[in-house]
Motif scaffolding. Structure first.
Motif, PDB file in Angstrom:
ATOM      1  N   ALA B 189      16.544 -16.896 -21.979  1.00 47.52           N
ATOM      2  CA  ALA B 189      16.241 -16.180 -20.991  1.00 47.52           C
ATOM      3  C   ALA B 189      17.359 -15.958 -19.925  1.00 47.52           C
ATOM      4  CB  ALA B 189      15.006 -16.216 -20.683  1.00 47.52           C
ATOM      5  N   PHE B 191      17.016 -15.969 -15.978  1.00 47.58           N
ATOM      6  CA  PHE B 191      16.014 -16.025 -14.917  1.00 47.58           C
ATOM      7  C   PHE B 191      16.378 -16.059 -13.551  1.00 47.58           C
ATOM      8  CE2 PHE B 191      12.919 -19.088 -12.621  1.00 47.58           C
ATOM      9  CZ  PHE B 191      11.675 -18.313 -12.620  1.00 47.58           C
ATOM     10  N   ASP B 219      14.205 -13.504 -24.068  1.00 45.36           N
ATOM     11  CA  ASP B 219      12.788 -13.591 -24.026  1.00 45.36           C
ATOM     12  C   ASP B 219      12.755 -12.471 -22.523  1.00 45.36           C
ATOM     13  OD1 ASP B 219      10.375 -13.826 -22.634  1.00 45.36           O
ATOM     14  OD2 ASP B 219      10.180 -15.932 -23.598  1.00 45.36           O
ATOM     15  N   TRP B 222      10.881 -13.337 -19.143  1.00 43.79           N
ATOM     16  CA  TRP B 222      11.371 -14.133 -18.017  1.00 43.79           C
ATOM     17  C   TRP B 222      12.365 -13.635 -17.373  1.00 43.79           C
ATOM     18  CZ3 TRP B 222      10.707 -19.576 -16.863  1.00 43.79           C
ATOM     19  CH2 TRP B 222       9.740 -19.936 -17.360  1.00 43.79           C
ATOM     20  N   SER B 223      12.693 -12.106 -17.701  1.00 41.43           N
ATOM     21  CA  SER B 223      13.724 -11.719 -16.954  1.00 41.43           C
ATOM     22  C   SER B 223      13.412 -10.795 -15.792  1.00 41.43           C
ATOM     23  CB  SER B 223      14.620 -10.682 -17.860  1.00 41.43           C
ATOM     24  OG  SER B 223      13.742  -9.510 -18.234  1.00 41.43           O
ATOM     25  N   ALA B 237       8.306 -19.386 -11.886  1.00 41.74           N
ATOM     26  CA  ALA B 237       8.230 -20.113 -13.081  1.00 41.74           C
ATOM     27  C   ALA B 237       6.843 -20.616 -13.323  1.00 41.74           C
ATOM     28  CB  ALA B 237       9.035 -21.489 -12.614  1.00 41.74           C
ATOM     29  N   LEU B 240       4.771 -17.954 -14.877  1.00 35.88           N
ATOM     30  CA  LEU B 240       5.551 -17.660 -16.214  1.00 35.88           C
ATOM     31  C   LEU B 240       4.771 -18.904 -17.035  1.00 35.88           C
ATOM     32  CD1 LEU B 240       8.662 -16.239 -15.480  1.00 35.88           C
ATOM     33  CD2 LEU B 240       6.661 -15.041 -17.034  1.00 35.88           C
ATOM     34  N   PRO B 246       7.987 -22.206 -21.917  1.00 37.32           N
ATOM     35  CA  PRO B 246       9.361 -21.488 -21.663  1.00 37.32           C
ATOM     36  C   PRO B 246       9.950 -21.156 -23.172  1.00 37.32           C
ATOM     37  CG  PRO B 246       9.445 -23.970 -21.229  1.00 37.32           C
ATOM     38  CD  PRO B 246       8.078 -23.689 -21.830  1.00 37.32           C
ATOM     39  N   ILE B 250      17.381 -21.605 -20.541  1.00 35.99           N
ATOM     40  CA  ILE B 250      17.292 -20.580 -19.480  1.00 35.99           C
ATOM     41  C   ILE B 250      18.709 -20.775 -18.725  1.00 35.99           C
ATOM     42  CG2 ILE B 250      16.077 -19.878 -17.473  1.00 35.99           C
ATOM     43  CD1 ILE B 250      13.503 -21.113 -18.530  1.00 35.99           C
ATOM     44  N   LEU B 261      12.847 -23.614 -10.710  1.00 34.03           N
ATOM     45  CA  LEU B 261      12.287 -23.808 -12.066  1.00 34.03           C
ATOM     46  C   LEU B 261      12.191 -25.058 -12.687  1.00 34.03           C
ATOM     47  CD1 LEU B 261      11.769 -22.593 -15.082  1.00 34.03           C
ATOM     48  CD2 LEU B 261      14.494 -22.541 -15.227  1.00 34.03           C
TER      49      LEU B 261
END
Lengths: 341, 341
Positions: B189, B191, B219, B222-223, B237, B240, B246, B250, B261
């Motif tokens: 992802a 992020f 993913d 997560w964007s 974070a 999520l 996760p 990332i 994160l």
DNA sequence: ATCCTGATTTAGATCGATCTAAGTGAGGAG
DNA sequence: CTCCTCACTTAGATCGATCTAAATCAGGAT
């Protein structure tokens, strides 16, 4: 198509184009109530049409005043310095001043050069965090310029220059009280800071006195001074840990120093139970560091605001708000063992 | 004892006091070779004796030139911004210019006001990192001022304004290549970052394309974009992670985002083996973060230098050194699992 | 018609430097 | 002795604004 070589538009051009005098245009530009509404509007319209831009430099030559204030800072990459600047800027712009930050990179020579430049630019005043090796003679040279200025962080006693700084004696006491009281440390140390940095001297002195009063021992090997960067702290700590375990509690000269120390401790396998670490400053990121850093908050942004107010008082612009920095307050977190890991 | 009410000393005073003309004093002050050594020395001595200080504002009114360059920055507390400023300042002062940093606090209104002030002060040029919500119309307004300026970070296509920025397509590719290649991640992802930030769009696009080419899944949950501060990243974070584990790898929009994160991951008990994290920027402190942060270095200081060179080229001052930013390079560390914990 | 008042407007000096074009004076050539 | 350099120096205009003190003008009072 605009002519590349045409001269810049000045008040005289706007005035001629409209058949009024320079003085009238000047009054309009300054928002004076002396001109009639009709005149004001036609002047503004014509100025816009011709692309006129006010020449502040010419104006302040005549008025002998300037609303630029210089912030002379040793290292903007240091978050403490950045936060102070932010606070000062907030107050200054709020009162119609214009804050210009210049960076000395801890070079006294650069600092003096930049200060002279600011004087020659006829700025209204200066707020300065002196570079480390700044001497009393350098400050005397600045004073001779007649320019109002305020000094932060490093005091120059008897210089007569207004000074704003943290309550260093209190900081030392708070640190010792927490380490010996709350955490029961019997062996503690003050770690970091450069001997040239005034706060280090005062903080360490009150640290020692409070330690003695609490019956705790100061570890002298950890009190050797060094430059206050995060990497310097990491290296100094690593070297000390090679020779033996750390004292039970450590007060760091700044949060940056604490970051470096914590990294070194962690790589050697020490935890907050082995060694309680407390920083000073309480930077924004200290809460998110791993472990979160216990710190004595000095509120850098508020210090910046106070500084600006002191300078403005000096200049003669009235401000409201306190003229002294807030009391330091401890924020206990994980690095001293107050919060679970 | 100096008289409080006396006027400031000017060139005329020095000249009269010595029986020479203003022009001669002027030549001495500018270090002209046209005056004889004897005259020069007596002028300098007399100037010093009278406490004369050169009035740069008056001089630049006449010469129509000014060696001040404004750096309009959105947030000096952000270390990335501070490092860029440092680099720009280094080049500018090296060529006799004077860098003044002003802070907009991400407010477009403040930014436009400060820009106008700089224009009115007749500075030589401006380097600006536009505030997030800056529109094409705001840039158009700046262009209309005729003042040379260079834009960083956010591109405004077709605006005709010189732009310096990172190679965002390359950054996306490097990130994907490391996560899918070196660490074999199948689900990854991008992020962080605000949609208004130009680099985010380009980086994410190339990230997706490279992911698709490598047969990895992006993913999407997560964007979601958010403001790029360290605390914002931590909160986003954490939210999520409350909904599930996760993705395996990332790429973070910045090192600051990576810090937030990593803190969130760590509090939930995830390690680099569970989730490889790579940042962008490679700030100085990334090596000392816990865990040390793998990052794609963009060399902020060098970007600042490049910016200054581009501006100087615009102004007409020749410089040597590259006029394009360096290629981004990955520095693998602990946060992605390249180094042991 | 004259004077006064208050509201606008303005000419000319000024801020402190630089620039242009011309002036001064010593020393050497003719 | 005169003329020409060359090295140095300078008077006066100028940059683009503001300030002071005075001018202008319409309308109402006398």
């Amino acid at each position: 198509m605009p002519n590349e070589t045409r001269r810049r538009v000045r008040m005289l051009d706007v005035a001629n184009s409209l058949g009024v005098s320079r003085a009238t245009v000047s009054l309009v530009m300054r928002g004076s109530p002396l001109v009639s509404t009709a005149t004001r509007e036609s002047v503004l319209a014509e100025a816009d049409r011709l692309g006129y831009v006010y020449n502040q430099a010419a104006a302040s030559l005549r008025t002998q005043r300037n609303d630029v204030v210089g912030l002379v800072m040793p290292d903007i990459v240091n978050p403490l310095v950045a936060e102070v600047s932010l606070g000062a800027q907030e107050v200054l712009t709020g009162l119609g001043y214009f804050a210009a930050i210049v960076n000395t990179s801890e070079s006294v020579e650069t600092q003096q050069r930049l200060f002279r430049t600011l004087v020659q630019q006829r700025v209204a005043g200066v707020i300065i965090i002196p570079a480390l090796r700044t001497g009393a003679d350098d400050v005397a040279e600045m004073s001779r310029s007649q320019l109002p200025f305020v000094v932060l962080t490093r005091a120059f006693p008897d210089s007569g220059v207004p000074f704003v700084g943290t309550d260093d004696l209190m900081i030392g006491r708070i640190g010792v009280e927490h380490l010996t009281g709350t955490h029961g440390c019997r062996e503690i140390a003050y770690f970091g800071g450069n001997l040239l940095a005034t706060p280090r001297v005062a903080r360490e002195r009150s640290f020692r006195e409070a330690a003695a009063a609490a019956g705790a021992v100061c570890d002298e090997t950890w009190s050797a001074p060094f430059d206050a960067g995060i990497v310097d702290a990491y290296q100094a700590a690593t070297r000390l840990l090679d020779h033996g375990p750390p004292p039970r509690g450590i007060l760091c000269h700044s949060d940056q120093v604490a970051y470096g120390l914590l990294k070194a401790l962690q790589l050697k396998g020490y935890t907050p139970e082995d060694c309680s670490v407390v920083g000073i400053d309480d930077l924004l990121q200290s809460q998110l560091w791993t472990p979160s850093v216990s710190s004595i908050a000095v509120q850098p942004t508020e210090i910046g605001r106070v500084c600006a107010r002191v300078l403005l008082a000096e200049i003669g612009t009235p401000t409201d708000g306190p003229l002294a920095p807030p009391q330091p307050v401890l924020h206990p977190r994980t690095s001293c063992g107050c919060e679970p890991r």
